[in-house]
Motif scaffolding. Structure first.
Motif, mmCIF file in Angstrom:
data_model
loop_
_atom_site.group_PDB
_atom_site.id
_atom_site.type_symbol
_atom_site.label_atom_id
_atom_site.label_comp_id
_atom_site.label_asym_id
_atom_site.label_seq_id
_atom_site.Cartn_x
_atom_site.Cartn_y
_atom_site.Cartn_z
ATOM 1 N N ARG A 80 -10.904 4.494 -0.768
ATOM 2 C CA ARG A 80 -9.548 5.172 -0.560
ATOM 3 C C ARG A 80 -8.558 5.184 -1.565
ATOM 4 O O ARG A 80 -7.757 5.491 -1.822
ATOM 5 N N LEU A 81 -8.877 4.056 -2.596
ATOM 6 C CA LEU A 81 -7.840 3.682 -3.513
ATOM 7 C C LEU A 81 -8.167 4.248 -4.989
ATOM 8 O O LEU A 81 -9.319 4.429 -5.392
ATOM 9 N N TYR A 135 -9.069 -2.501 4.323
ATOM 10 C CA TYR A 135 -9.035 -1.665 2.954
ATOM 11 C C TYR A 135 -10.303 -1.300 2.464
ATOM 12 O O TYR A 135 -10.890 -2.135 1.303
ATOM 13 N N SER A 194 -3.134 4.778 -3.204
ATOM 14 C CA SER A 194 -4.357 5.615 -2.491
ATOM 15 C C SER A 194 -4.626 6.679 -3.611
ATOM 16 O O SER A 194 -3.595 7.018 -4.552
ATOM 17 N N LEU A 230 0.836 -1.198 0.074
ATOM 18 C CA LEU A 230 0.042 0.048 0.023
ATOM 19 C C LEU A 230 0.948 1.267 0.108
ATOM 20 O O LEU A 230 1.727 1.621 0.965
ATOM 21 N N ASP A 231 0.712 1.993 -1.165
ATOM 22 C CA ASP A 231 1.873 3.172 -1.052
ATOM 23 C C ASP A 231 3.056 2.895 -0.755
ATOM 24 O O ASP A 231 3.929 3.763 -0.125
ATOM 25 N N ARG A 234 -4.391 10.243 5.795
ATOM 26 C CA ARG A 234 -3.355 10.349 5.065
ATOM 27 C C ARG A 234 -3.152 11.803 4.656
ATOM 28 O O ARG A 234 -3.952 12.499 4.547
ATOM 29 N N ASN A 280 0.846 8.085 6.157
ATOM 30 C CA ASN A 280 -0.196 7.363 6.311
ATOM 31 C C ASN A 280 -0.365 6.617 7.788
ATOM 32 O O ASN A 280 0.590 6.173 8.446
ATOM 33 N N SER A 324 -8.634 5.482 8.686
ATOM 34 C CA SER A 324 -7.698 6.144 7.886
ATOM 35 C C SER A 324 -7.231 7.601 7.673
ATOM 36 O O SER A 324 -8.083 8.343 7.586
#
Length: 668
Positions: free
Chosen positions: A123-124, A119, A151, A101-102, A224, A238, A222
């Motif tokens: 958010r992606l 997840y 993300s 993830l990232d 970010r 994050n 989450s």
């Protein structure tokens, strides 16, 4: 309140420094040209946010060859069974694909499984799946391939969004988030929640009085942020918190996974491109197990893993010198450490434990890599890379105590082990015409056994699987060749042939009825073909994938010799997926997805076969006001029996039955 949130998690899309525009994207460095030589699938944001289940592991089934150890999703499967693999390299619940993830590894530091419920696909911005081992630049663990979760950027997320839905079996799902730009960056804060009474896992004709629906409750939070910290440098941070509580459909079977992840990444986009990242994973897992009699009229506790604390630490650095002339060079290194211990009560008598167990240890890896891509002209791309890793398994221990007396039943410290693992990959891509790319690649990869595989036993029904502190690393070598055809924008057709050999593959080997142990097989050999296609015309889009896999175990001696020539457990011969979607500019949308799974074996001896299954999902979204839509979703509309497991005397467990949802969605 919103201003405070955006101040705390600030990150704008454009900042200004020294008279120049600095675009803050929240992304890493650009993908290298050498990626054209590998077998790559991309899932765009519009697909990620329009699945019937709303689950990331479900949409990943669009990718040819993607597979989990169980057919169940993260609402009903046991968390420890939720690894991920590709290309038929199954037979093990730990992930044989590297999930990022990232740019940060996401596998559980103790168990190697994936906390899928954490997840939220909304958010992606994109998922990129690179099939084939030896990721090189991303670190060890990519035996079957690499799954990169990226993300969503500031131009993909609404300033505010939310959704709520009610579904079958008193299920509720909700999500909400805010984002905004200020100062020198942008920030996103979001939360998701899901709960349901669940369905009864055991099929109707095998149930007894002890069987009941399996409850689940899951939540994640989450935060970010990304902002400019210099002329060409961007800082990204994050935070992810998760809670996952489930039940296995009888008394004495609750499980819980509590976790928090944090990561920081610096990205330099100047003449010398560079990245530096560090991360921390904290986990607390617990799970109870039960023993059910043959008539399923009585259930008793059999194992209480009351706490499995684990910590993962890591860091990575990469630099890209400005060589020019079509040459891209990536140099860097990474380090990872995992520490964990399972704390258990076991050997139950009259409903009470008589013994306690503690087992665990620590693993470390340190590696360096170099990766070169060369594109001398528009027709040719060549790429090659290598890495070297130093690994250590240390502080392994097993302590067992008699509760009544406090006497030590077992007090064992395992010898520390270490070694070196060199790996490499190389590929070539040739474009004989504008629309056609021919590609081929070869690769080596490796994976260190997880602490779970080394030290934690587990139970499924009457079947008990013992750990093995002497497991060796898995090592893969493979080749593939394929063609990509893109005659028009929005049209793509790809075909790939592959051959993989996984040496020292870790599998659950049967020693006696209802008794197994994790052992290194000689090898798993997997070969096959993957087809993927996509076409877009106006509001219509059609996509599909199909995989045919011939996977066999190779074992010449020892307890696993009887497995020679058999299929690895939980590995279907073929699987397919097709989605027809319709999206209007005003937000009206509909889609239908058909998936097929061939039969597969529950066990290493190929004696318990899970039947083939074909399912139908659908989504309908109707706008009713500015930014507000009504959304209807249906999972497994035909209520197909998807067999997820067989235990004991042919007791079958199923995956998700027909599930209907109705809800509202704003923004997004």
């Amino acid at each position: 309140m919103r201003a405070l949130i955006l101040t705390a998690f600030a990150l704008p899309s454009v900042a200004y420094a020294e008279g120049r525009d600095i675009v803050v994207t929240g992304a890493g460095l650009e993908a290298p040209a050498g990626l054209a030589a590998y077998d790559v699938s991309v899932i765009e944001r519009d697909r990620l946010t329009t699945t019937a289940s709303g689950r990331l592991e479900d949409v990943l089934r669009d990718v040819a060859g993607f597979q989990q150890f169980r057919r169940s999703d993260s609402r009903s499967a046991h968390p420890t069974s939720q690894g991920a693999t590709l290309r038929g390299l199954g037979g093990n619940a730990s992930a044989r694909a590297l999930i990022l993830l990232d740019g940060v590894p996401q596998t559980d530091p103790f168990g190697g499984w994936i906390p899928w419920s954490a997840y939220d696909p909304s958010r992606l911005g994109m998922v990129r799946v690179t099939r084939g081992g030896g990721s090189g630049v991303n670190g060890p663990g990519a035996l079957a391939g690499t799954i990169e979760l990226m993300s969503a950027g500031p131009d993909e997320i609404a300033p505010a969004w939310g959704a709520i839905a009610y579904g079958s079996r008193d299920s509720v799902e909700a999500e909400a988030g805010v984002s905004g730009a200020m100062g020198g960056g942008y920030g996103v804060l979001s939360a998701s929640y899901a709960r349901g009474d669940g369905f009864t896992p055991i099929v109707a004709d095998a149930r007894g009085p002890v069987d009941r629906p399996a409850f689940y409750e899951q939540a994640s939070l989450s935060a970010r942020t990304a902002f400019a910290v210099g002329g060409d440098t961007e800082l990204q941070a994050n935070l992810l918190g998760m809670l996952d509580r489930r039940d296995r459909g009888t008394d004495f079977t609750p499980n819980r996974n509590l976790g928090a992840d944090a990561s920081v990444r610096l990205v330099g986009r100047g003449r010398w491109g560079w990245e530096a990242a560090t991360w921390l994973q904290l986990r607390e897992f617990s799970s109870d197990f039960a023993s059910v009699n043959a008539d399923r009229t009585a259930v008793n506790p059999s194992l209480d893993q009351y706490n499995v604390p684990a910590t993962g630490l890591g860091a990575r650095f990469e630099v890209r010198p400005p060589l020019g002339g079509g040459v891209e060079l990536r140099l860097g290194g990474d380090a990872r450490q995992t520490t964990g211990e399972t704390k258990e009560l076991y050997s139950f008598a009259a409903g009470a434990p008589t013994r306690a167990r503690r087992a665990g240890g620590r693993t470390r890896t340190f590696g360096g890599f170099a990766d070169l891509s060369f594109a001398p002209d528009d027709a040719w791309t060549l790429t090659a890379g290598a890495r070297i890793d130093r690994w250590r398994i240390e502080k392994g221990h097993l302590d067992e105590t008699v509760l009544a007396t406090g006497a030590a039943a077992t007090d064992q410290d395992f010898a520390d082990r270490s070694g070196w693992e060199p790996t490499a990959r190389a590929g070539i891509a040739f474009r004989p015409a504008q629309a056609v790319t021919l590609r081929s690649a070869g690769y080596l990869g490796w994976r260190l056994p997880s602490l779970n595989e080394l030290y934690r036993p587990f139970r499924v029904g009457a079947d008990v699987t013992a750990a093995n502190p002497l497991l060796k690393p898995e090592r893969l070598k493979g080749v593939d060749a394929g063609v990509d055809y893109r005659p028009l924008p929005g049209f793509r057709l790809s075909a790939t042939l592959f051959y993989n050999r996984l040496d020292d593959a870790i599998a659950n080997v049967t020693l006696a009825p209802n008794s197994r142990q994790r052992q290194n097989l000689e090898a798993i050999r997997s070969q096959g073909i993957e087809l993927e296609a996509a076409a877009r015309h106006g509001p219509w889009q059609l996509s599909g994938s199909w995989t045919l896999i011939d996977a066999k175990v190779r074992a010449d001696s020892g307890p696993s010799a009887a497995l020679d020539g058999l299929r690895p457990a939980q590995t279907p011969r073929n699987q397919a997926s097709a989605t027809l979607a319709w999206n209007r500019p005003d937000g009206m949308a509909a889609s239908a997805t058909v998936r097929h799974l061939a039969g597969q074996y529950e066990d290493d001896q190929n004696s318990r076969r899970l039947g083939a299954a074909t399912t139908l999902d659908a989504v309908l979204r109707v706008p009713v006001a500015r930014g507000l839509s009504i959304e209807a979703r249906g999972e497994n509309l035909t209520d197909t029996l998807v067999e997820a497991g067989i235990s004991g005397a042919d007791v079958i467990e199923r995956a998700t039955p027909r599930t209907l949802w109705i809800g509202l969605r704003y923004g997004g």
